[in-house]
Design an enzyme around this catalytic site. Sequence first.
Site, mmCIF file in Angstrom:
data_model
loop_
_atom_site.group_PDB
_atom_site.id
_atom_site.type_symbol
_atom_site.label_atom_id
_atom_site.label_comp_id
_atom_site.label_asym_id
_atom_site.label_seq_id
_atom_site.Cartn_x
_atom_site.Cartn_y
_atom_site.Cartn_z
ATOM 1 N N LEU A 129 0.864 -1.185 0.000
ATOM 2 C CA LEU A 129 0.000 0.000 0.000
ATOM 3 C C LEU A 129 0.898 1.231 0.000
ATOM 4 C CD1 LEU A 129 -2.604 -0.992 2.756
ATOM 5 C CD2 LEU A 129 -2.974 -0.985 0.283
ATOM 6 N N ASP A 130 0.421 2.312 -0.582
ATOM 7 C CA ASP A 130 1.174 3.566 -0.562
ATOM 8 C C ASP A 130 1.408 4.017 0.874
ATOM 9 O OD1 ASP A 130 1.268 3.715 -3.315
ATOM 10 O OD2 ASP A 130 -0.474 5.038 -3.460
ATOM 11 N N MET A 131 2.453 4.802 1.077
ATOM 12 C CA MET A 131 2.805 5.264 2.416
ATOM 13 C C MET A 131 1.653 6.012 3.081
ATOM 14 S SD MET A 131 6.064 7.484 3.586
ATOM 15 C CE MET A 131 6.389 7.838 5.292
ATOM 16 N N SER A 132 0.952 6.850 2.351
ATOM 17 C CA SER A 132 -0.113 7.658 2.946
ATOM 18 C C SER A 132 -1.416 6.885 3.146
ATOM 19 C CB SER A 132 -0.372 8.898 2.083
ATOM 20 O OG SER A 132 -0.779 8.495 0.793
ATOM 21 N N THR A 133 -1.458 5.623 2.672
ATOM 22 C CA THR A 133 -2.669 4.818 2.747
ATOM 23 C C THR A 133 -2.611 3.859 3.926
ATOM 24 O OG1 THR A 133 -2.861 4.893 0.350
ATOM 25 C CG2 THR A 133 -4.115 3.187 1.475
#
Length: 83
Positions: free
Chosen positions: A65-69
């Site tokens: 998952l993306d860092m901000s997710t």
Amino acid sequence: KFHTKKDGCCLPPVVDIMYEDEYMAVVNKPSDMLSVPGRNLDYSVYTEMKKRYPNSTGPLLVHRLDMSTSGIILVAKDNDTHG
């Protein structure tokens, strides 16, 4: 988001294990945490799972998952489960 201790120092985000059996684990990745180590930051879901399951084989994370997710990540403890 880093958690703050009483002395003002920062602690890295915590990875919650939501489910675990002999083959896999399901973890809740907080936002602002990498799924795998980055160029300038080593702390990640992968590094924490590698510490928790040092005898595991294979790539461990089934997806990223993306860092901000924030969200659920599947962790396979062996190649057969990952495959």
